[in-house]
Design a protein around this motif. Structure first.
Motif, PDB file in Angstrom:
ATOM      1  N   LYS A   1      -7.378  16.552 -12.976  1.00 38.18           N
ATOM      2  CA  LYS A   1      -6.102  15.801 -13.685  1.00 38.18           C
ATOM      3  C   LYS A   1      -4.894  15.397 -13.024  1.00 38.18           C
ATOM      4  CE  LYS A   1      -5.571  16.690 -18.019  1.00 38.18           C
ATOM      5  NZ  LYS A   1      -5.406  17.194 -19.339  1.00 38.18           N
ATOM      6  N   ARG A   2      -4.872  16.249 -11.976  1.00 37.38           N
ATOM      7  CA  ARG A   2      -3.592  16.064 -11.258  1.00 37.38           C
ATOM      8  C   ARG A   2      -3.926  15.180  -9.714  1.00 37.38           C
ATOM      9  NH1 ARG A   2      -1.271  21.797  -8.973  1.00 37.38           N
ATOM     10  NH2 ARG A   2      -2.501  21.948  -7.036  1.00 37.38           N
ATOM     11  N   GLY A   3      -5.076  14.716  -9.725  1.00 35.13           N
ATOM     12  CA  GLY A   3      -5.315  13.941  -8.578  1.00 35.13           C
ATOM     13  C   GLY A   3      -5.915  14.556  -7.680  1.00 35.13           C
ATOM     14  N   ASP A   4      -6.182  16.043  -7.550  1.00 33.58           N
ATOM     15  CA  ASP A   4      -6.355  16.815  -6.390  1.00 33.58           C
ATOM     16  C   ASP A   4      -7.817  17.161  -6.351  1.00 33.58           C
ATOM     17  OD1 ASP A   4      -6.659  18.593  -4.265  1.00 33.58           O
ATOM     18  OD2 ASP A   4      -4.613  19.534  -4.914  1.00 33.58           O
ATOM     19  N   SER A   5      -8.631  16.246  -5.823  1.00 35.86           N
ATOM     20  CA  SER A   5     -10.161  16.260  -5.776  1.00 35.86           C
ATOM     21  C   SER A   5     -10.470  17.445  -4.538  1.00 35.86           C
ATOM     22  CB  SER A   5     -10.904  15.087  -5.594  1.00 35.86           C
ATOM     23  OG  SER A   5     -10.606  14.073  -6.698  1.00 35.86           O
TER      24      SER A   5
ATOM     25  N   ALA B   1      -5.484   8.439   5.304  1.00 37.44           N
ATOM     26  CA  ALA B   1      -5.847   9.791   5.615  1.00 37.44           C
ATOM     27  C   ALA B   1      -5.592  10.795   4.309  1.00 37.44           C
ATOM     28  CB  ALA B   1      -5.068  10.162   6.650  1.00 37.44           C
ATOM     29  N   TYR B   2      -4.363  10.693   3.621  1.00 39.44           N
ATOM     30  CA  TYR B   2      -3.946  11.387   2.639  1.00 39.44           C
ATOM     31  C   TYR B   2      -4.748  11.135   1.440  1.00 39.44           C
ATOM     32  CZ  TYR B   2      -1.221  13.409  -1.265  1.00 39.44           C
ATOM     33  OH  TYR B   2      -0.843  14.007  -2.245  1.00 39.44           O
ATOM     34  N   ILE B   3      -5.119   9.957   1.083  1.00 43.64           N
ATOM     35  CA  ILE B   3      -5.700   9.586   0.054  1.00 43.64           C
ATOM     36  C   ILE B   3      -7.430   9.995   0.111  1.00 43.64           C
ATOM     37  CG2 ILE B   3      -6.910   7.626  -1.402  1.00 43.64           C
ATOM     38  CD1 ILE B   3      -4.191   6.265  -0.773  1.00 43.64           C
TER      39      ILE B   3
ATOM     40  N   SER C   1     -13.719  10.811   6.390  1.00 40.61           N
ATOM     41  CA  SER C   1     -12.916   9.582   6.371  1.00 40.61           C
ATOM     42  C   SER C   1     -11.313   9.939   6.704  1.00 40.61           C
ATOM     43  CB  SER C   1     -12.820   8.731   5.164  1.00 40.61           C
ATOM     44  OG  SER C   1     -14.068   8.220   4.977  1.00 40.61           O
ATOM     45  N   CYS C   2     -10.958  11.107   5.984  1.00 41.32           N
ATOM     46  CA  CYS C   2      -9.655  11.640   6.399  1.00 41.32           C
ATOM     47  C   CYS C   2      -9.359  11.932   7.751  1.00 41.32           C
ATOM     48  CB  CYS C   2      -9.345  13.066   5.746  1.00 41.32           C
ATOM     49  SG  CYS C   2      -7.796  13.785   6.139  1.00 41.32           S
ATOM     50  N   ARG C   3     -10.373  12.388   8.794  1.00 44.88           N
ATOM     51  CA  ARG C   3     -10.066  12.727  10.082  1.00 44.88           C
ATOM     52  C   ARG C   3     -10.149  11.441  10.841  1.00 44.88           C
ATOM     53  NH1 ARG C   3     -14.792  16.865   9.407  1.00 44.88           N
ATOM     54  NH2 ARG C   3     -13.681  18.589   8.032  1.00 44.88           N
ATOM     55  N   LYS C   4     -11.052  10.466  10.609  1.00 48.42           N
ATOM     56  CA  LYS C   4     -10.968   9.207  11.209  1.00 48.42           C
ATOM     57  C   LYS C   4      -9.775   8.465  11.193  1.00 48.42           C
ATOM     58  CE  LYS C   4     -12.479   5.342   9.074  1.00 48.42           C
ATOM     59  NZ  LYS C   4     -13.147   4.296   8.452  1.00 48.42           N
ATOM     60  N   TYR C   5      -9.247   8.464   9.896  1.00 45.94           N
ATOM     61  CA  TYR C   5      -7.714   7.750   9.742  1.00 45.94           C
ATOM     62  C   TYR C   5      -6.649   8.492  10.237  1.00 45.94           C
ATOM     63  CZ  TYR C   5      -9.892   4.905   6.120  1.00 45.94           C
ATOM     64  OH  TYR C   5     -10.789   3.816   5.433  1.00 45.94           O
ATOM     65  N   ALA C   6      -6.856   9.878  10.342  1.00 45.71           N
ATOM     66  CA  ALA C   6      -5.700  10.681  10.864  1.00 45.71           C
ATOM     67  C   ALA C   6      -5.815  10.531  12.412  1.00 45.71           C
ATOM     68  CB  ALA C   6      -5.813  12.173  10.531  1.00 45.71           C
TER      69      ALA C   6
ATOM     70  N   ILE D   1       0.821  -1.340   0.019  1.00 49.35           N
ATOM     71  CA  ILE D   1      -0.159   0.073  -0.098  1.00 49.35           C
ATOM     72  C   ILE D   1       0.851   1.281  -0.109  1.00 49.35           C
ATOM     73  CG2 ILE D   1      -1.337   1.311   1.474  1.00 49.35           C
ATOM     74  CD1 ILE D   1      -2.807  -1.420   2.224  1.00 49.35           C
ATOM     75  N   TYR D   2       1.900   1.150   0.930  1.00 51.10           N
ATOM     76  CA  TYR D   2       2.856   2.368   0.889  1.00 51.10           C
ATOM     77  C   TYR D   2       3.439   2.831  -0.550  1.00 51.10           C
ATOM     78  CZ  TYR D   2       6.307   5.875   2.467  1.00 51.10           C
ATOM     79  OH  TYR D   2       7.063   6.781   2.523  1.00 51.10           O
ATOM     80  N   SER D   3       3.873   1.548  -1.086  1.00 53.02           N
ATOM     81  CA  SER D   3       4.447   1.690  -2.471  1.00 53.02           C
ATOM     82  C   SER D   3       3.447   2.135  -3.727  1.00 53.02           C
ATOM     83  CB  SER D   3       5.175   0.072  -2.841  1.00 53.02           C
ATOM     84  OG  SER D   3       6.172  -0.080  -2.078  1.00 53.02           O
ATOM     85  N   TYR D   4       2.238   1.527  -3.456  1.00 50.30           N
ATOM     86  CA  TYR D   4       1.180   1.949  -4.467  1.00 50.30           C
ATOM     87  C   TYR D   4       0.950   3.405  -4.196  1.00 50.30           C
ATOM     88  CZ  TYR D   4       0.056  -2.812  -5.324  1.00 50.30           C
ATOM     89  OH  TYR D   4       0.225  -4.056  -5.832  1.00 50.30           O
ATOM     90  N   HIS D   5       1.205   4.227  -3.022  1.00 52.58           N
ATOM     91  CA  HIS D   5       0.837   5.434  -2.665  1.00 52.58           C
ATOM     92  C   HIS D   5       1.949   6.083  -3.319  1.00 52.58           C
ATOM     93  CE1 HIS D   5      -0.246   9.016  -0.273  1.00 52.58           C
ATOM     94  NE2 HIS D   5       0.632   8.799   0.474  1.00 52.58           N
ATOM     95  N   GLN D   6       3.205   5.725  -3.084  1.00 53.00           N
ATOM     96  CA  GLN D   6       4.356   6.426  -3.606  1.00 53.00           C
ATOM     97  C   GLN D   6       4.145   6.539  -5.207  1.00 53.00           C
ATOM     98  OE1 GLN D   6       6.514   8.366  -1.807  1.00 53.00           O
ATOM     99  NE2 GLN D   6       5.021   7.875  -0.167  1.00 53.00           N
ATOM    100  N   LYS D   7       3.768   5.657  -5.669  1.00 56.75           N
ATOM    101  CA  LYS D   7       3.508   5.550  -7.261  1.00 56.75           C
ATOM    102  C   LYS D   7       2.098   6.236  -7.719  1.00 56.75           C
ATOM    103  CE  LYS D   7       3.880   1.408  -8.460  1.00 56.75           C
ATOM    104  NZ  LYS D   7       4.544   1.198  -9.836  1.00 56.75           N
ATOM    105  N   LYS D   8       1.342   6.573  -6.661  1.00 55.09           N
ATOM    106  CA  LYS D   8       0.212   7.079  -7.114  1.00 55.09           C
ATOM    107  C   LYS D   8      -0.834   6.242  -7.793  1.00 55.09           C
ATOM    108  CE  LYS D   8       1.590  11.901  -6.713  1.00 55.09           C
ATOM    109  NZ  LYS D   8       1.651  13.334  -7.470  1.00 55.09           N
ATOM    110  N   THR D   9      -0.621   4.913  -7.766  1.00 54.66           N
ATOM    111  CA  THR D   9      -1.631   3.840  -8.296  1.00 54.66           C
ATOM    112  C   THR D   9      -2.821   3.438  -7.281  1.00 54.66           C
ATOM    113  OG1 THR D   9       0.139   2.257  -7.494  1.00 54.66           O
ATOM    114  CG2 THR D   9       0.156   3.006  -9.796  1.00 54.66           C
ATOM    115  N   TYR D  10      -3.730   4.497  -7.042  1.00 55.05           N
ATOM    116  CA  TYR D  10      -4.565   4.232  -5.891  1.00 55.05           C
ATOM    117  C   TYR D  10      -5.697   3.149  -6.056  1.00 55.05           C
ATOM    118  CZ  TYR D  10      -2.704   8.969  -5.143  1.00 55.05           C
ATOM    119  OH  TYR D  10      -1.602   9.902  -4.592  1.00 55.05           O
TER     120      TYR D  10
END
Length: 381
Positions: free
Chosen positions: A348-352, A202-204, A214-219, A158-167
Protein backbone atom coordinates in the motif's frame (compact mmCIF):
# COMPACT_ATOMS: atom_id res chain seq x y z
CA UNK A 1 47.60 31.74 -15.75
CA UNK A 2 44.48 29.95 -16.99
CA UNK A 3 43.75 26.30 -16.37
CA UNK A 4 44.67 25.21 -19.89
CA UNK A 5 47.96 27.14 -19.85
CA UNK A 6 48.77 25.60 -16.47
CA UNK A 7 47.93 22.13 -17.81
CA UNK A 8 50.27 22.67 -20.77
CA UNK A 9 53.08 23.55 -18.36
CA UNK A 10 52.42 20.39 -16.32
CA UNK A 11 52.60 18.30 -19.50
CA UNK A 12 55.86 20.00 -20.43
CA UNK A 13 57.33 19.26 -17.00
CA UNK A 14 56.15 15.63 -16.97
CA UNK A 15 57.45 13.91 -20.07
CA UNK A 16 55.49 10.83 -21.01
CA UNK A 17 52.24 12.07 -19.46
CA UNK A 18 50.89 13.18 -22.86
CA UNK A 19 51.47 9.66 -24.21
CA UNK A 20 49.60 8.14 -21.24
CA UNK A 21 46.71 10.55 -21.84
CA UNK A 22 46.58 9.63 -25.53
CA UNK A 23 46.42 5.91 -24.68
CA UNK A 24 43.76 6.23 -21.98
CA UNK A 25 41.62 8.93 -23.61
CA UNK A 26 41.64 7.53 -27.15
CA UNK A 27 43.65 10.24 -28.91
CA UNK A 28 45.56 9.24 -32.06
CA UNK A 29 48.77 11.04 -31.06
CA UNK A 30 50.40 12.32 -27.88
CA UNK A 31 50.13 15.87 -29.21
CA UNK A 32 46.36 15.78 -29.79
CA UNK A 33 45.49 16.77 -26.22
CA UNK A 34 48.03 19.61 -26.32
CA UNK A 35 46.29 21.05 -29.39
CA UNK A 36 42.99 21.28 -27.48
CA UNK A 37 44.73 23.12 -24.64
CA UNK A 38 46.41 25.55 -27.08
CA UNK A 39 43.29 26.55 -29.02
CA UNK A 40 42.23 30.16 -28.61
CA UNK A 41 38.63 28.99 -28.78
CA UNK A 42 38.36 26.21 -26.16
CA UNK A 43 36.62 23.35 -27.96
CA UNK A 44 36.90 19.57 -28.03
CA UNK A 45 35.01 17.01 -30.08
CA UNK A 46 35.87 14.30 -27.52
CA UNK A 47 34.66 15.60 -24.16
CA UNK A 48 34.99 12.15 -22.53
CA UNK A 49 38.66 12.04 -23.56
CA UNK A 50 39.21 15.59 -22.34
CA UNK A 51 37.84 14.68 -18.90
CA UNK A 52 40.18 11.66 -18.71
CA UNK A 53 43.13 13.87 -19.62
CA UNK A 54 42.27 16.47 -16.99
CA UNK A 55 41.96 13.78 -14.33
CA UNK A 56 45.48 12.57 -15.14
CA UNK A 57 46.93 16.09 -15.08
CA UNK A 58 45.12 17.12 -11.88
CA UNK A 59 44.70 13.92 -9.82
CA UNK A 60 44.22 15.79 -6.52
CA UNK A 61 42.09 18.82 -7.45
CA UNK A 62 40.48 17.77 -10.72
CA UNK A 63 36.94 19.00 -9.95
CA UNK A 64 38.25 22.40 -8.84
CA UNK A 65 40.05 22.81 -12.16
CA UNK A 66 37.01 21.70 -14.17
CA UNK A 67 34.95 24.37 -12.42
CA UNK A 68 37.63 27.00 -13.04
CA UNK A 69 37.56 26.15 -16.75
CA UNK A 70 34.19 27.93 -16.99
CA UNK A 71 36.17 31.17 -17.35
CA UNK A 72 37.73 29.82 -20.57
CA UNK A 73 34.55 28.37 -22.08
CA UNK A 74 33.07 29.87 -25.23
CA UNK A 75 29.35 29.89 -24.40
CA UNK A 76 28.41 29.50 -28.07
CA UNK A 77 29.97 26.09 -28.77
CA UNK A 78 29.21 22.41 -28.08
CA UNK A 79 31.99 22.07 -25.49
CA UNK A 80 30.21 24.56 -23.22
CA UNK A 81 27.01 22.51 -23.52
CA UNK A 82 28.90 19.39 -22.46
CA UNK A 83 30.46 21.39 -19.63
CA UNK A 84 26.99 22.43 -18.45
CA UNK A 85 26.04 18.77 -18.14
CA UNK A 86 29.33 17.89 -16.43
CA UNK A 87 29.08 20.68 -13.85
CA UNK A 88 25.44 19.81 -13.09
CA UNK A 89 25.92 16.07 -12.51
CA UNK A 90 28.90 16.83 -10.26
CA UNK A 91 26.92 19.55 -8.43
CA UNK A 92 29.60 22.19 -8.98
CA UNK A 93 26.91 24.80 -8.47
CA UNK A 94 29.01 27.98 -8.50
CA UNK A 95 30.61 27.25 -11.87
CA UNK A 96 27.33 25.78 -13.13
CA UNK A 97 25.42 29.02 -12.50
CA UNK A 98 28.24 31.10 -13.96
CA UNK A 99 28.17 29.10 -17.20
CA UNK A 100 24.35 29.21 -17.37
CA UNK A 101 24.55 33.01 -17.17
CA UNK A 102 27.27 33.20 -19.83
CA UNK A 103 25.19 31.07 -22.20
CA UNK A 104 21.97 32.93 -21.41
CA UNK A 105 23.58 36.20 -22.51
CA UNK A 106 25.48 34.97 -25.58
CA UNK A 107 24.56 35.50 -29.25
CA UNK A 108 23.91 31.84 -30.06
CA UNK A 109 20.17 31.01 -29.93
CA UNK A 110 20.71 27.28 -29.26
CA UNK A 111 23.09 27.96 -26.37
CA UNK A 112 20.46 30.26 -24.87
CA UNK A 113 17.97 27.39 -25.09
CA UNK A 114 20.42 25.10 -23.27
CA UNK A 115 20.82 27.66 -20.50
CA UNK A 116 17.03 27.85 -20.10
CA UNK A 117 16.62 24.10 -19.50
CA UNK A 118 19.70 23.78 -17.31
CA UNK A 119 18.39 26.62 -15.16
CA UNK A 120 15.61 24.21 -14.18
CA UNK A 121 18.26 21.73 -13.04
CA UNK A 122 20.05 24.43 -11.06
CA UNK A 123 16.75 25.38 -9.40
CA UNK A 124 16.08 21.75 -8.46
CA UNK A 125 19.58 21.28 -7.04
CA UNK A 126 19.66 24.45 -4.95
CA UNK A 127 16.07 24.89 -3.73
CA UNK A 128 15.46 23.81 -0.15
CA UNK A 129 11.84 22.98 -0.89
CA UNK A 130 10.41 22.75 -4.39
CA UNK A 131 6.76 22.56 -5.40
CA UNK A 132 7.01 19.78 -7.99
CA UNK A 133 3.51 20.42 -9.34
CA UNK A 134 4.51 23.97 -10.25
CA UNK A 135 8.00 22.88 -11.36
CA UNK A 136 6.57 20.19 -13.65
CA UNK A 137 4.09 22.61 -15.22
CA UNK A 138 6.85 25.12 -16.01
CA UNK A 139 9.05 22.39 -17.53
CA UNK A 140 6.16 21.11 -19.66
CA UNK A 141 5.33 24.62 -20.90
CA UNK A 142 8.79 25.14 -22.43
CA UNK A 143 9.18 24.57 -26.18
CA UNK A 144 12.30 23.34 -27.98
CA UNK A 145 13.26 21.62 -31.22
CA UNK A 146 16.78 20.65 -30.06
CA UNK A 147 17.06 16.83 -29.78
CA UNK A 148 19.15 16.88 -26.61
CA UNK A 149 16.84 19.36 -24.90
CA UNK A 150 13.72 17.40 -25.81
CA UNK A 151 15.34 14.47 -23.99
CA UNK A 152 16.38 16.67 -21.07
CA UNK A 153 12.81 17.95 -20.83
CA UNK A 154 11.62 14.34 -20.55
CA UNK A 155 14.28 13.63 -17.92
CA UNK A 156 13.08 16.60 -15.88
CA UNK A 157 9.51 15.32 -16.18
CA UNK A 158 10.57 11.84 -15.06
CA UNK A 159 12.42 13.27 -12.07
CA UNK A 160 9.35 15.32 -11.12
CA UNK A 161 7.02 12.32 -11.47
CA UNK A 162 9.45 10.33 -9.33
CA UNK A 163 9.31 12.96 -6.59
CA UNK A 164 5.50 12.99 -6.83
CA UNK A 165 5.41 9.14 -6.89
CA UNK A 166 3.26 9.12 -10.04
CA UNK A 167 5.06 6.11 -11.49
CA UNK A 168 2.51 5.39 -14.23
CA UNK A 169 3.43 8.72 -15.85
CA UNK A 170 7.11 7.68 -15.86
CA UNK A 171 6.30 4.37 -17.51
CA UNK A 172 4.55 6.21 -20.36
CA UNK A 173 7.68 8.14 -21.46
CA UNK A 174 10.63 5.92 -20.51
CA UNK A 175 10.76 3.92 -23.75
CA UNK A 176 10.67 6.93 -26.06
CA UNK A 177 13.35 8.61 -23.94
CA UNK A 178 15.63 5.55 -24.09
CA UNK A 179 15.27 5.38 -27.89
CA UNK A 180 16.00 9.10 -28.27
CA UNK A 181 19.11 8.87 -26.04
CA UNK A 182 20.44 5.96 -28.09
CA UNK A 183 20.28 8.12 -31.26
CA UNK A 184 22.45 10.92 -29.83
CA UNK A 185 25.80 11.39 -31.55
CA UNK A 186 27.76 13.03 -28.73
CA UNK A 187 29.05 10.15 -26.61
CA UNK A 188 29.44 12.18 -23.43
CA UNK A 189 25.91 13.58 -23.53
CA UNK A 190 24.53 10.16 -24.50
CA UNK A 191 26.19 8.39 -21.56
CA UNK A 192 25.30 11.14 -19.09
CA UNK A 193 21.65 11.36 -20.13
CA UNK A 194 21.39 7.57 -19.90
CA UNK A 195 22.73 7.82 -16.35
CA UNK A 196 20.24 10.61 -15.55
CA UNK A 197 17.42 8.36 -16.74
CA UNK A 198 18.84 5.34 -14.92
CA UNK A 199 19.08 6.97 -11.50
CA UNK A 200 15.31 7.12 -10.78
CA UNK A 201 14.71 3.88 -12.71
CA UNK A 202 17.10 2.00 -10.41
CA UNK A 203 15.04 3.11 -7.42
CA UNK A 204 11.70 2.35 -9.10
CA UNK A 205 12.88 -1.05 -10.34
CA UNK A 206 13.84 -2.11 -6.83
CA UNK A 207 11.28 -0.57 -4.51
CA UNK A 208 8.21 -0.26 -6.71
CA UNK A 209 8.64 -3.24 -9.05
CA UNK A 210 10.88 -5.51 -6.94
CA UNK A 211 12.98 -6.17 -10.05
CA UNK A 212 16.50 -6.66 -8.71
CA UNK A 213 18.17 -7.34 -12.08
CA UNK A 214 16.80 -4.16 -13.67
CA UNK A 215 17.81 -2.19 -10.59
CA UNK A 216 21.42 -3.36 -10.94
CA UNK A 217 21.46 -2.65 -14.68
CA UNK A 218 20.30 0.93 -14.19
CA UNK A 219 22.55 1.52 -11.16
CA UNK A 220 25.56 0.35 -13.15
CA UNK A 221 24.73 2.91 -15.86
CA UNK A 222 25.19 5.55 -13.15
CA UNK A 223 28.46 4.00 -11.95
CA UNK A 224 29.82 3.92 -15.51
CA UNK A 225 29.13 7.62 -16.06
CA UNK A 226 30.77 10.88 -14.95
CA UNK A 227 28.01 11.54 -12.42
CA UNK A 228 29.25 12.77 -9.06
CA UNK A 229 29.88 10.86 -5.84
CA UNK A 230 26.41 11.45 -4.40
CA UNK A 231 24.81 9.71 -7.38
CA UNK A 232 27.31 6.86 -7.19
CA UNK A 233 26.76 6.43 -3.46
CA UNK A 234 23.06 6.02 -4.18
CA UNK A 235 23.77 3.53 -6.99
CA UNK A 236 25.90 1.35 -4.69
CA UNK A 237 23.13 1.58 -2.07
CA UNK A 238 20.46 0.33 -4.50
CA UNK A 239 22.67 -2.52 -5.73
CA UNK A 240 23.56 -3.52 -2.17
CA UNK A 241 19.95 -3.59 -1.03
CA UNK A 242 18.96 -5.53 -4.17
CA UNK A 243 21.04 -8.46 -2.86
CA UNK A 244 19.27 -8.51 0.54
CA UNK A 245 17.46 -11.76 -0.24
CA UNK A 246 20.00 -13.41 -2.55
CA UNK A 247 23.58 -12.76 -1.35
CA UNK A 248 24.69 -11.58 2.07
CA UNK A 249 28.28 -11.00 0.92
CA UNK A 250 27.32 -8.87 -2.10
CA UNK A 251 24.75 -6.89 -0.12
CA UNK A 252 27.28 -5.95 2.56
CA UNK A 253 30.06 -5.26 0.05
CA UNK A 254 28.02 -2.79 -1.99
CA UNK A 255 26.48 -1.13 1.06
CA UNK A 256 29.97 -0.61 2.50
CA UNK A 257 31.02 1.06 -0.78
CA UNK A 258 28.01 3.34 -0.50
CA UNK A 259 28.80 4.11 3.13
CA UNK A 260 32.43 4.97 2.29
CA UNK A 261 31.25 7.52 -0.29
CA UNK A 262 28.69 9.12 2.01
CA UNK A 263 31.25 9.23 4.83
CA UNK A 264 33.64 11.13 2.54
CA UNK A 265 30.81 13.56 1.70
CA UNK A 266 29.99 14.15 5.37
CA UNK A 267 26.43 12.82 5.00
CA UNK A 268 26.09 11.53 8.58
CA UNK A 269 22.34 10.80 8.42
CA UNK A 270 22.75 8.66 5.30
CA UNK A 271 25.71 6.82 6.84
CA UNK A 272 23.61 5.98 9.91
CA UNK A 273 20.78 4.72 7.67
CA UNK A 274 23.21 2.40 5.85
CA UNK A 275 24.63 1.15 9.15
CA UNK A 276 21.08 0.29 10.22
CA UNK A 277 20.49 -1.59 6.94
CA UNK A 278 23.74 -3.52 7.29
CA UNK A 279 22.73 -4.56 10.81
CA UNK A 280 19.26 -5.59 9.55
CA UNK A 281 20.65 -7.71 6.69
CA UNK A 282 23.21 -9.32 9.01
CA UNK A 283 20.38 -10.44 11.33
CA UNK A 284 18.22 -11.53 8.40
CA UNK A 285 21.01 -13.86 7.21
CA UNK A 286 21.78 -15.08 10.77
CA UNK A 287 25.36 -13.83 10.42
CA UNK A 288 25.36 -11.88 13.67
CA UNK A 289 27.34 -12.79 16.73
CA UNK A 290 26.10 -9.94 18.92
CA UNK A 291 23.61 -9.98 21.77
CA UNK A 292 22.31 -6.43 21.29
CA UNK A 293 21.66 -4.18 18.30
CA UNK A 294 22.13 -0.43 17.95
CA UNK A 295 18.63 0.03 16.52
CA UNK A 296 15.34 -0.89 18.23
CA UNK A 297 13.71 -2.42 15.14
CA UNK A 298 16.71 -4.65 14.52
CA UNK A 299 16.85 -5.59 18.20
CA UNK A 300 13.24 -6.77 18.04
CA UNK A 301 14.05 -8.76 14.87
CA UNK A 302 16.96 -10.40 16.68
CA UNK A 303 14.80 -11.22 19.71
CA UNK A 304 11.98 -12.59 17.53
CA UNK A 305 14.42 -14.87 15.71
CA UNK A 306 15.48 -16.13 19.14
CA UNK A 307 11.83 -16.72 20.15
CA UNK A 308 11.84 -13.86 22.61
CA UNK A 309 8.89 -11.57 21.84
CA UNK A 310 7.92 -10.03 25.17
CA UNK A 311 9.05 -6.52 24.02
CA UNK A 312 7.33 -6.63 20.65
CA UNK A 313 3.92 -5.21 21.59
CA UNK A 314 5.23 -2.62 24.09
CA UNK A 315 7.67 -1.17 21.54
CA UNK A 316 5.25 -1.37 18.61
CA UNK A 317 4.98 2.42 18.20
CA UNK A 318 8.77 2.76 17.86
CA UNK A 319 9.11 0.58 14.74
CA UNK A 320 7.85 0.57 11.17
CA UNK A 321 4.23 -0.71 11.05
CA UNK A 322 4.62 -3.24 8.16
CA UNK A 323 7.76 -4.57 9.86
CA UNK A 324 5.87 -4.93 13.15
CA UNK A 325 3.32 -7.19 11.46
CA UNK A 326 6.17 -9.13 9.84
CA UNK A 327 7.67 -9.79 13.27
CA UNK A 328 4.22 -10.64 14.63
CA UNK A 329 3.92 -13.12 11.77
CA UNK A 330 7.13 -14.82 12.93
CA UNK A 331 5.96 -14.96 16.56
CA UNK A 332 5.52 -18.51 17.79
CA UNK A 333 6.67 -19.82 14.42
CA UNK A 334 4.02 -18.68 11.93
CA UNK A 335 1.08 -16.27 11.97
CA UNK A 336 -0.45 -16.23 8.49
CA UNK A 337 -2.82 -13.31 8.99
CA UNK A 338 -0.12 -11.05 10.42
CA UNK A 339 2.21 -11.85 7.51
CA UNK A 340 -0.51 -11.07 4.97
CA UNK A 341 -1.22 -7.81 6.79
CA UNK A 342 2.49 -6.94 6.67
CA UNK A 343 2.64 -7.65 2.96
CA UNK A 344 -0.44 -5.57 2.18
CA UNK A 345 0.85 -2.62 4.23
CA UNK A 346 4.21 -2.70 2.40
CA UNK A 347 2.40 -2.79 -0.95
CA UNK A 348 0.00 0.00 0.00
CA UNK A 349 2.91 2.37 0.57
CA UNK A 350 4.53 1.32 -2.72
CA UNK A 351 7.30 -0.89 -1.29
CA UNK A 352 7.12 -4.10 -3.30
CA UNK A 353 10.71 -5.01 -2.43
CA UNK A 354 10.37 -5.23 1.36
CA UNK A 355 7.01 -6.95 0.84
CA UNK A 356 9.28 -9.91 0.05
CA UNK A 357 10.01 -10.25 3.78
CA UNK A 358 6.53 -11.57 4.70
CA UNK A 359 6.00 -13.04 1.22
CA UNK A 360 9.04 -15.33 1.54
CA UNK A 361 7.77 -16.72 4.87
CA UNK A 362 4.28 -17.29 3.43
CA UNK A 363 5.75 -19.19 0.47
CA UNK A 364 7.90 -21.34 2.75
CA UNK A 365 4.69 -22.32 4.48
CA UNK A 366 3.02 -23.33 1.17
CA UNK A 367 0.77 -20.29 0.85
CA UNK A 368 -0.83 -19.91 -2.60
CA UNK A 369 1.95 -18.36 -4.73
CA UNK A 370 -0.41 -17.33 -7.54
CA UNK A 371 -2.55 -15.36 -5.12
CA UNK A 372 0.50 -13.54 -3.71
CA UNK A 373 1.75 -12.68 -7.21
CA UNK A 374 -1.70 -11.33 -8.11
CA UNK A 375 -1.60 -9.22 -4.97
CA UNK A 376 1.75 -7.71 -5.97
CA UNK A 377 0.77 -7.13 -9.60
CA UNK A 378 -2.43 -5.36 -8.60
CA UNK A 379 -0.44 -2.88 -6.55
CA UNK A 380 2.28 -2.35 -9.17
CA UNK A 381 -0.28 -1.80 -11.89
Amino acid sequence: MGVRAEALQILKDNRGLATIIAEKAGYSTSGAFNKILKRNNFQTENFDGFVIGMKLIYPDNFLVKMEELVEECNPQNLTSRCMLEYLSVNRLTEGFLKLINKMENCNNAESREWSKFYKFIYENQTSEKLDYNDFLKRVEDEKTSVDELIILQNLLKIYSYHQKKTYKSIKDIVEETEIAIDKLENEFIKKSYLARLSEPLAYISLWVNSDEESCRKYANNVLNSEMGLGYKGSAYYQIGYSYMFSSYEKAISYLNKSMDIYTSLGRAAVVEDIEEKIELITIHWNKNNFSECRYIQNQLYLETKRNSTENLVSLRDQIDEPFYYYLLGLKNGYNEMALLKSMVKYLKRGDSFLANLPKSVLLKNDYDEEFLMDLVSLKIA
